[in-house]
Design an enzyme around this catalytic site. Structure first.
Site, mmCIF file in Angstrom:
data_model
loop_
_atom_site.group_PDB
_atom_site.id
_atom_site.type_symbol
_atom_site.label_atom_id
_atom_site.label_comp_id
_atom_site.label_asym_id
_atom_site.label_seq_id
_atom_site.Cartn_x
_atom_site.Cartn_y
_atom_site.Cartn_z
ATOM 1 N N SER B 285 1.059 -1.194 0.248
ATOM 2 C CA SER B 285 0.007 0.073 -0.011
ATOM 3 C C SER B 285 0.835 1.151 0.101
ATOM 4 O O SER B 285 2.165 1.173 0.450
ATOM 5 C CB SER B 285 -0.639 -0.024 1.239
ATOM 6 O OG SER B 285 -0.149 0.523 2.321
ATOM 7 N N ASP B 286 0.328 2.350 -0.396
ATOM 8 C CA ASP B 286 1.140 3.488 -0.164
ATOM 9 C C ASP B 286 0.993 4.012 1.354
ATOM 10 O O ASP B 286 -0.020 3.202 2.145
ATOM 11 C CB ASP B 286 0.491 4.721 -0.981
ATOM 12 C CG ASP B 286 1.403 5.873 -1.200
ATOM 13 O OD1 ASP B 286 2.483 5.897 -0.370
ATOM 14 O OD2 ASP B 286 1.328 6.821 -2.074
#
Lengths: 762, 762
Positions: B285-286
């Site tokens: 994920s960011d």
């Protein structure tokens, strides 16, 4: 944010700061000039100096970084000082790297100071600031001119510089001005200024950079009603009533004319209607704002016309380099007269004469020294105003003040981005402080207290459950900062910040939230039953962490009130910053601005809880509606000798007495607030208007104190569409406190009377 | 700007950084686990490790700050490394305070690197970065996973992170990816990764915070045409063709579904259509983007559902704390299967196995040490790419290169905010560098040169006329910075900056302007006859000042081309950032985006001058229109054995030969550019599309070199409304150079053929 250019400028400027030497009136060339003759009137002394200048010298003396005239022994002088909430870094203020002269007392931001509603304390703070400023001047480390305060009312919650102001209400702003400016200048009806204060920014300036609209080229479209009733209110106080020495014209244009060439505002209103014409009353531009009239406003065809326009309009100092670059060729082109230039110089040097610049160092202020800077007493004031400015917004089950038993250790788990805030608590336009005490630091000194923090990647639930703290203390500010040159786009909390808080509160451990920094919508925090308390502290200054801890532990009892409206999140979608209108407008969708015109606040202006309960009742109570004849009120005013009828007392309520009883169990201050409301005058009608307040101190449980609130005829007046201030017949209501605790109703009869006729723009 | 929260997080994280120790496969507990058996296939080794985990351990291993499993001797590991243009500070990268390991080679930003149009140099730079990264890993100062490059195409000039990318053109971006990622990972068809690169951000991510719209909750509405032809182009290169090890899902939603739970993008396109299914291919994920699906997108009813949705969608690492907080209770609620968690862990540990994490330190990369970091050779590359990336935009009367005679001193008066830029030249996501050489510093070393600067409050005219310099050199960047978490609102120069430049140029002294930093509209500078030259340098990195001086003095000859469109000032008023559409739209007023769809640029994509003149002619010249049958082209492709028909060569132009002659007097590189244009396929038609380029080196005056530009069938294809890639019959035009120097026309006949069928969202 400060723009890269501004940062670069300040960096360059810091190289260019010269010691602010005093002129040598004893043995230098000036000793032969009448400017050094203290027996002469100030204007005559200044005129003698100006008479000694050559034309070429005159043309180079109207910018902030004055080169002086070496031939005459007139030193360089930087007009640009800053002291918004303590002596601050500026091109004309020279802090040492360390040791003596490396710091000054750093008070909270005005937005937090205003929340205290304590006029005497504001005066005391202004006195400390000017004492320290004068000490810096005595050490040749500053001038005698400080471009403070910032008194544009805080119109829109997005404004990047709203924190610099005493909030949204013009009455509060005016009281702040009267106390702060008078204290900065050393008193009223002065022989000599302690320092010269500058009211800024004249006028209708309250936008930095919002969605592509820049302050440098913004044209504020303002109606006469809004201008007279709101944007100009601080300036009538400054110029006409408090008699500030100097005023700064702003970046923006007003109704098409840039502020620094705006003849209507400067000549008709300021020098004409308000008679701001003391010999020393000078106007400075904001920094680069004369240049901006050419580059951003495109108001003139040439740079020469631009500088001439500012000079001809009566702007005496260019904070920038346009005057020294273009004034000479503008003169060659015949765009202004030498007499006009002389007038500006006469104002400037009269200001310096009246500050004692050319006097021998015998005045009491000339003895102020480093020992008078950031003293224990002045730092105690910084702590006191922070304690007095902290607002209690929620306190379920009286969780506050915290009770820490000496029997066992009490554990606080701290969370949030501002738990160790130091410089952040100072806000913008702050100077270096001797010490900065964060909340985390302040808690270290509490006996029997264990303070825990956690890493952001740790699960709040795992950590909280493992530590089993007695309390979770969350301290944070909104992520989108407010800064000079930048406005905000949202007034909501970062959702991840609130998510972290909500997760912590889900543990069932008692949770207290502290909202620092800018306003943003606290609705979710107020509504969350797992969060027991909410405190607002704004920017509480150098000892802000200590003040907060003192309030949380009950060593200080909160009594502050919100000096501005807290709007709901969606407010910013309803009205652009560029809409200057104050009143609701069905056509544009503008829902109204400030508590006077907007009725859906998350937290109302003037709200604030205590650790005890107060009842406030008008005394004596009135069950009948009194009636007063307008003509009689005016004629009784005539007997007071006051020049401005709106300043005359409204005799039936001079004072309004409010009996304040502490019905709870904790000794506490209490701020009595009086509003005027009613359907008098033309629609739309404001919800209410603050007309008086008084902070009562140390009301003990079971005891009472009487607040005495003085109302004036101006308290009852409204402004018509032309901007005239008018006393209308009709039914009036005095409301006490927020929410309302008591009401007193009366009626004015007879014909309406204009108290102040607003000069119209031709 | 980096948000206060981000800064606070990074500050806290820096406290939490642990040495990235390698596991002990010799004598630790793991020595008994097959993961340490180098004779086994990687997947089998990883499976053995995963099999050893308890469920509770598994639930705590899917976030970036992995605690490892002490019981098994599996160390902590931080998956978060950064190395956009050199090894950079990150939670998983530990720079020393000073001395060894306190810096790394800091190359220019990708936007400047891309302007060089030099594939081999990009590869060489990637090789240096991965060498230095691996050295840091060997010293236990970083992991083996680096979340770079940022390859979202630079759609809108306001984007705060556009500087991190190789520009707006997908062909340039794809070439950059193929060279950079391959070099970072150590080559093609690897036995072992040198490091694992991460293509980010998947997908349609290119807005930070614009006028209240935040990346954390933004829903990008994208048509299949725009998605397939533009936003997804970098990712098909990464995933299918260059075989990047890892991909990062973005903050935003795409057509209503958050990127990190977007089954269509992750399963259907990425793992399905592109077959990105190597055992080690993991998705991160960011940072906080899983949390944002709950807090900002409100996509799920509970935090447990949120983490389960990401895991079930195939996101293997949570950069954040949501997984460790909520995955256990999500499992208890039956929201995902243990097998799904096992699949994620298998990917992650296969990735580490394939990076040699569990191998004895015998590979060549394990010998890399501090002596391999920021070497003279690698710093020479940083200088070379900066020289190659500087674009010459204007050069009236060949004022450049400067001629400095040895007979007398030559005086340069420097002006502008970036004359002494150091860190500013690095841009964002930069690591500390051994040295930073500003333009001012570089000029100090030139013989017979006197460098002057002036204070901002000094009049440019007075100063310039007093010093009588030979040249005025103005170096600046736009005031409104581009940063992570913040987009710009304007693309115009600050008007005061340009005013200062124009005033200097008014002196008649030869004036050269250097435009650094972000794009903004240079129209006024280009049109001003008093300003002789304009150079664009972007963010030229640690030795950017030296590179600029080398170009100005002619020690390096400029040959770079603009890797993005320079839009006129009013462009930003025509289309909001939130309009993702690429093509002009009469209904919304969108004037089109990138050079393909927008036709009113101030400076066109691909533009750039030289110190000499070049003629470019297609060889052999063709005076007739050739005709090719589509079916034949396809069938000849079948014989190549290539899986993806759009990668097959377009045989008639494999290569397109362009004869490049230097008709001037200075030896120079030259970038040959080939575009496809024409009215084929459905309207609207793009202006042109870059399909090939080649940088030729050191073309001497009077000599010629032949550029060989390979076209593919994909070079000719377009995308239909469904996103399918289609080869259309019609008349085609190959254009050489900007502006066009030569054209070659041909026709495709027969029926249209779909080269790549785009899977539709159900």
């Amino acid at each position: 944010m400060a723009s890269p250019t501004l940062i670069a400028l300040v960096a360059l400027l810091s190289l260019g700061v010269h010691a602010q030497d005093h002129p040598d009136c004893e043995s230098g060339p000036l000793s032969n000039n009448s400017v050094c003759d203290t027996s002469l009137p100030p204007r005559q002394r200044a005129q003698a100096l100006v008479d000694a200048f050559t034309l070429q010298e005159k043309l180079n003396l109207t910018h902030n970084n004055s080169p002086g005239v070496p031939r005459l022994g007139l030193p360089t002088y930087n007009w640009w000082g800053e002291a918004l909430h303590g002596v601050a870094a500026a091109p004309g203020v020279d802090f040492a790297e360390d040791g003596e002269w490396s710091y000054a007392t750093s008070f909270p931001q005005p937005i937090t100071m205003a929340a205290a509603f304590d006029d005497d304390l504001i005066y005391a703070i202004g006195d400390v600031i000017s004492t320290e400023a004068r000490a810096f001047n005595n050490a040749n480390r500053s001038g005698l001119d400080y471009w403070t305060p910032n008194i544009n009312p805080f119109r829109d919650p997005r404004w990047g510089r709203g924190q610099e102001t005493p909030g949204e209400d013009t009455y509060v702003v005016k009281r702040y001005i009267d106390n702060m400016v008078t204290a900065l200048q050393g008193g009223r009806n002065l022989e000599q200024y302690k320092i010269i204060a500058t009211c800024k920014h004249y006028t209708a300036y309250d936008m930095e950079f919002w969605q592509g609209n820049t302050r440098y080229g913004y044209d504020a479209k303002v109606s006469p009603h809004d201008m007279s009733s709101y944007y100009m209110q601080p300036f009538v106080q400054c110029a006409r009533d408090t008699k500030v020495g100097s005023i700064m014209c702003s970046y923006n244009a007003i109704n098409g004319v840039p502020a620094c060439a705006n003849g209507y505002n400067i000549e008709t209103i300021l020098r004409g209607h308000w008679n701001w014409t003391a010999d020393e009353n000078y106007i400075t531009s904001d920094c680069t704002s004369i240049q901006n009239m050419y580059t951003d406003h495109h108001a003139f065809d040439s740079r020469q016309q631009t500088v001439a326009a500012a000079l001809n309009a009566g702007v005496d100092v260019d904070c920038g380099y346009y005057n020294p670059t273009w004034l000479a060729s503008a003169y060659s082109q015949g765009l202004f007269d030498e007499a006009t230039l002389d007038t500006s110089l006469l104002r400037l040097y009269t200001a310096l004469v009246k500050s004692g610049y050319f006097d021998p160092p015998t005045s009491p202020w000339r003895s102020l020294a480093w020992s008078n800077v950031s003293t224990p007493d002045s730092e105690a004031l910084a702590l006191k105003i922070a304690e007095e400015g902290i607002v209690l917004l929620k306190n379920d089950n009286d969780i506050l003040p915290l009770t820490i038993s000496s029997d066992r250790n009490y554990t606080i788990l701290m969370a949030g981005g501002w738990i160790n805030a130091t410089e952040q608590m100072q806000g913008i336009y702050a100077g270096p402080a001797r010490t900065l005490v964060s909340p985390w630091m302040a808690l270290q000194n509490v006996s029997n207290l264990v303070v825990e923090t956690f890493q952001w990647y740790e699960s709040p639930l795992l950590v909280a459950e493992r530590l089993q703290p007695d309390l979770i203390l969350w301290i944070d500010a909104t992520n989108e900062g407010a800064e000079e040159t930048e406005d905000r786009n949202t007034i909501k909390w970062d959702l991840m910040q609130v998510d972290a808080l909500e997760m912590l509160a889900l543990t069932g451990i008692p949770t207290v939230a502290v909202h620092m920094g800018e306003q943003c919508d606290d609705a979710a925090i107020l509504a969350n039953d797992n969060i027991s308390a909410l405190v607002w502290a704004g920017y509480p200054g150098m000892l802000g962490g200590q003040a907060l801890v003192n309030v949380l532990l009950g060593d200080a009892a909160p009594a502050a009130r919100m000096p501005l409206t807290q709007y709901p999140t969606d407010y910013v979608h309803l009205v652009p910053m560029t809409d200057m209108g104050l009143r609701p407008n069905n056509e544009t969708g503008n829902p109204g601005r400030t508590y006077k015109w907007y009725d859906n606040a998350t937290i109302d202006f003037g709200y604030g809880l205590h650790y005890t309960n107060f009842s406030a009742a008008i005394s004596p109570p009135s069950n009948t509606t009194s009636t007063f004849d307008i003509a009689s009120l005016i004629s009784s005013c005539d007997q007071t000798g006051l020049t401005h009828v709106e300043l005359c007392p409204f005799l039936p309520l001079s004072p309004l007495q409010v009996n304040v009883s502490n019905t709870g169990a904790v000794t506490s201050d209490y701020v009595a607030l009086a509003f005027i409301a009613g359907e008098f005058g033309p629609a739309p009608h404001p919800r209410k208007s603050l007309v008086a307040y008084q902070r009562l101190f140390g009301v003990a449980p079971g005891s009472a104190q009487m607040a005495k609130l003085n109302l004036t005829l101006g308290s009852l007046a409204r402004h018509d569409e032309m901007g005239n201030q008018v006393l209308y017949p009709g039914r009036y209501r005095v409301e006490v406190d927020v929410p309302v605790q008591d009401v007193w109703e009366f009626e004015l009869t007879g014909g309406e009377v204009v108290l102040d006729e607003w000069p119209q723009e031709q």
